[in-house]
Design an enzyme around this catalytic site. Structure first.
Site, PDB file in Angstrom:
ATOM      1  CD  GLU A  66       4.686  11.920   2.661  1.00 52.53           C
ATOM      2  OE1 GLU A  66       4.796  12.955   1.973  1.00 52.53           O
ATOM      3  OE2 GLU A  66       3.864  11.022   2.402  1.00 52.53           O
ATOM      4  NE  ARG A  78       6.265   7.874   2.924  1.00 49.59           N
ATOM      5  CZ  ARG A  78       4.970   7.673   3.050  1.00 49.59           C
ATOM      6  NH1 ARG A  78       4.251   7.319   1.987  1.00 49.59           N
ATOM      7  NH2 ARG A  78       4.384   7.766   4.223  1.00 49.59           N
ATOM      8  CG  ASP A 110       2.462   0.156   1.988  1.00 50.52           C
ATOM      9  OD1 ASP A 110       2.286   1.333   1.650  1.00 50.52           O
ATOM     10  OD2 ASP A 110       1.513  -0.622   2.203  1.00 50.52           O
ATOM     11  CG  ASP A 152       2.688   3.409  -1.438  1.00 51.49           C
ATOM     12  OD1 ASP A 152       3.653   2.868  -0.877  1.00 51.49           O
ATOM     13  OD2 ASP A 152       1.808   4.051  -0.822  1.00 51.49           O
ATOM     14  CB  CYS A 176      -1.612   8.482   6.172  1.00 57.07           C
ATOM     15  SG  CYS A 176      -1.587   9.983   5.174  1.00 57.07           S
ATOM     16  CE1 TYR A 192       3.374   6.919  -5.901  1.00 62.33           C
ATOM     17  CE2 TYR A 192       1.191   7.605  -5.172  1.00 62.33           C
ATOM     18  CZ  TYR A 192       2.440   7.091  -4.884  1.00 62.33           C
ATOM     19  OH  TYR A 192       2.751   6.736  -3.595  1.00 62.33           O
ATOM     20  CG  ASN A 208       2.618  12.990  -1.279  1.00 62.33           C
ATOM     21  OD1 ASN A 208       1.721  13.123  -2.099  1.00 62.33           O
ATOM     22  ND2 ASN A 208       2.472  12.301  -0.161  1.00 62.33           N
ATOM     23  CG  ASP A 263      -1.965   4.258   3.639  1.00 59.52           C
ATOM     24  OD1 ASP A 263      -1.499   3.131   3.403  1.00 59.52           O
ATOM     25  OD2 ASP A 263      -1.372   5.316   3.349  1.00 59.52           O
ATOM     26  CG  HIS A 277       7.221   5.243  -2.909  1.00 59.97           C
ATOM     27  ND1 HIS A 277       6.765   5.043  -1.621  1.00 59.97           N
ATOM     28  CD2 HIS A 277       6.170   5.733  -3.602  1.00 59.97           C
ATOM     29  CE1 HIS A 277       5.498   5.407  -1.545  1.00 59.97           C
ATOM     30  NE2 HIS A 277       5.106   5.813  -2.729  1.00 59.97           N
ATOM     31  CD  GLU A 317       5.726   3.793   3.798  1.00 54.91           C
ATOM     32  OE1 GLU A 317       5.091   3.883   4.861  1.00 54.91           O
ATOM     33  OE2 GLU A 317       5.245   4.052   2.686  1.00 54.91           O
TER      34      GLU A 317
END
Length: 297
Positions: free
Chosen positions: A191, A161, A91, A89, A126, A48, A213, A62, A116, A118
Site C-alpha cells: 500500500e 496487504r 480489513d 477487502d 485508510c 473489486y 492500488n 473507513d 485481502h 492487512e
C-alpha cells in the site's frame, strides 16, 4: 439473467489462471451489483469490492466500523450478479486469527474469489492517510496462516496487504511481504507506494505477484495499467473510483435541482431508462416470463 451463470469455483479458477498469465488484471471497484454488471459488460477482468467505499456508502469513515456479517452480505450480493471473479477487502480479518479463519470461510460461502487482509492495528484507517500503525510481523503472519488453513477451496486467493511503507520504509515493507508470502499469501498488496520504481523493486523481490492500488487523492501517482505492467505489477485496483464518480454527479445534480427547481438541466448527463434496461438485461426477464406463463397445453 438472474445473476451469474458461472459457479464461484469456476470464477476462482479463472482468477488463479489469469494471475499466472502474462496480462495485467484490472479490477474496478463495484459499489453495488448493477455497477458490477457494467464492469463486466465493458470488459474488465474482475470486480473489486472496497471496504472504504462500502463504509462511505453507509455514511461511515473507513476505520473498521463495518462487521463481518455486513461485509459478507455486501460481497454476496455483488459476487452473485457477475461472472467475473470478485475480490473483497476484508480489513484486518475482523478479529484474532480464529476470527480470520471464520472470515475466509464466510467469504468463500458468499461466492467471493479473493480477499485481502492487512497488517494494520485495530481500529484500522485508510491506507493513504498519515498516522497508520502496523502490527508486528509475527502477528500478521498468524492472520495469514489462519486464513490459508481455513480455506476449503485452494483456488480462493488470499492477498496480504502491508501498510509498512509509510512508517517503516520500503525495505521493511518488502521483508514483511516475504514473510507473508511464506505464511501462505498468494498475492501481495503493497500500500501507498511512492513511484513506479518502488512497485518494480517490490515485484522483483517477491516470488508471488503484487497488486497496485490506484486510488485517487492518495500517496501514489495514477499510473496507467501499461506502466504498472512494465513495472512488474500483476493486478491493479481502482477501489473508490466509481463511488467518487457517482457522488460527484449526484452532488452536482442536487445543486442544480436546488438552484433551478428542476432536474431538466442535467438529464443529458443521466443514464437513460433504455440503457439501464440494457445493462439489466431486462428483455431476457421478459422472455423468460413469457416462456413460463404463455404456453398452450
Amino acid at each position: 439473467m438472474l445473476g451469474a451463470h458461472t459457479s464461484a469455483a469456476d470464477r476462482r479458477l479463472r482468477l488463479r489462471e489469469e494471475l499466472a498469465g502474462d496480462a495485467i488484471l484490472r479490477f474496478p471497484g463495484a459499489i453495488n451489483p448493477l455497477n458490477a454488471q457494467l464492469i463486466e459488460q465493458i470488459g474488465f477482468e474482475g470486480v473489486y469490492i472496497s471496504g472504504g467505499a462500502f463504509s462511505a456508502a453507509q455514511g461511515l469513515p473507513d476505520i473498521g466500523l463495518t462487521t463481518l456479517s455486513e461485509v459478507t452480505e455486501h460481497g454476496r450480493t455483488i459476487a452473485g450478479m457477475t461472472n467475473l471473479p470478485a475480490f473483497i477487502d476484508a480489513d484486518t480479518g475482523f478479529g484474532e486469527p480464529m476470527n480470520v479463519a471464520r472470515t475466509i470461510q464466510s467469504l468463500e460461502d458468499a461466492g467471493l474469489a479473493a480477499c485481502h487482509l492487512e497488517d494494520q492495528v485495530n481500529p484500522k484507517r485508510c491506507g493513504h492517510l498519515d498516522g497508520k500503525e502496523v502490527v508486528a510481523t509475527s502477528e500478521m503472519t498468524k492472520r495469514i496462516t489462519a486464513a490459508a488453513g481455513a480455506r476449503r477451496d485452494p483456488n480462493f486467493v488470499i492477498s496480504a496487504r502491508t501498510d509498512a511503507r509509510a512508517g517503516e520504509g520500503l525495505d521493511a515493507a518488502i521483508d514483511r511481504a516475504k514473510a507473508y508470502a511464506d505464511a501462505g499469501a498468494d498475492l501481495i498488496f503493497p500500500e501507498a507506494m511512492r513511484d513506479l520504481s518502488e512497485f518494480e523493486t517490490f515485484a522483483k523481490a517477491l516470488d508471488v505477484p503484487i497488486l497496485a492500488n490506484m486510488t485517487e487523492f492518495g500517496k501514489s501517482e495514477l499510473f496507467t495499467a501499461d506502466q504498472l505492467a512494465d513495472a512488474g505489477v500483476k493486478m491493479v485496483i481502482y477501489p473508490v473510483t466509481t463511488l467518487r464518480l457517482a457522488m460527484g454527479a449526484i452532488e452536482d445534480g442536487l445543486r442544480t435541482i436546488m438552484a433551478d427547481g428542476t432536474q431538466s438541466g442535467v438529464v443529458d448527463r443521466m443514464q437513460t431508462r433504455a440503457r439501464l434496461y440494457e445493462v439489466l438485461d431486462y428483455e431476457s426477464y421478459n422472455a423468460f416470463d413469457e416462456n413460463v406463463f404463455n404456453f398452450t397445453v
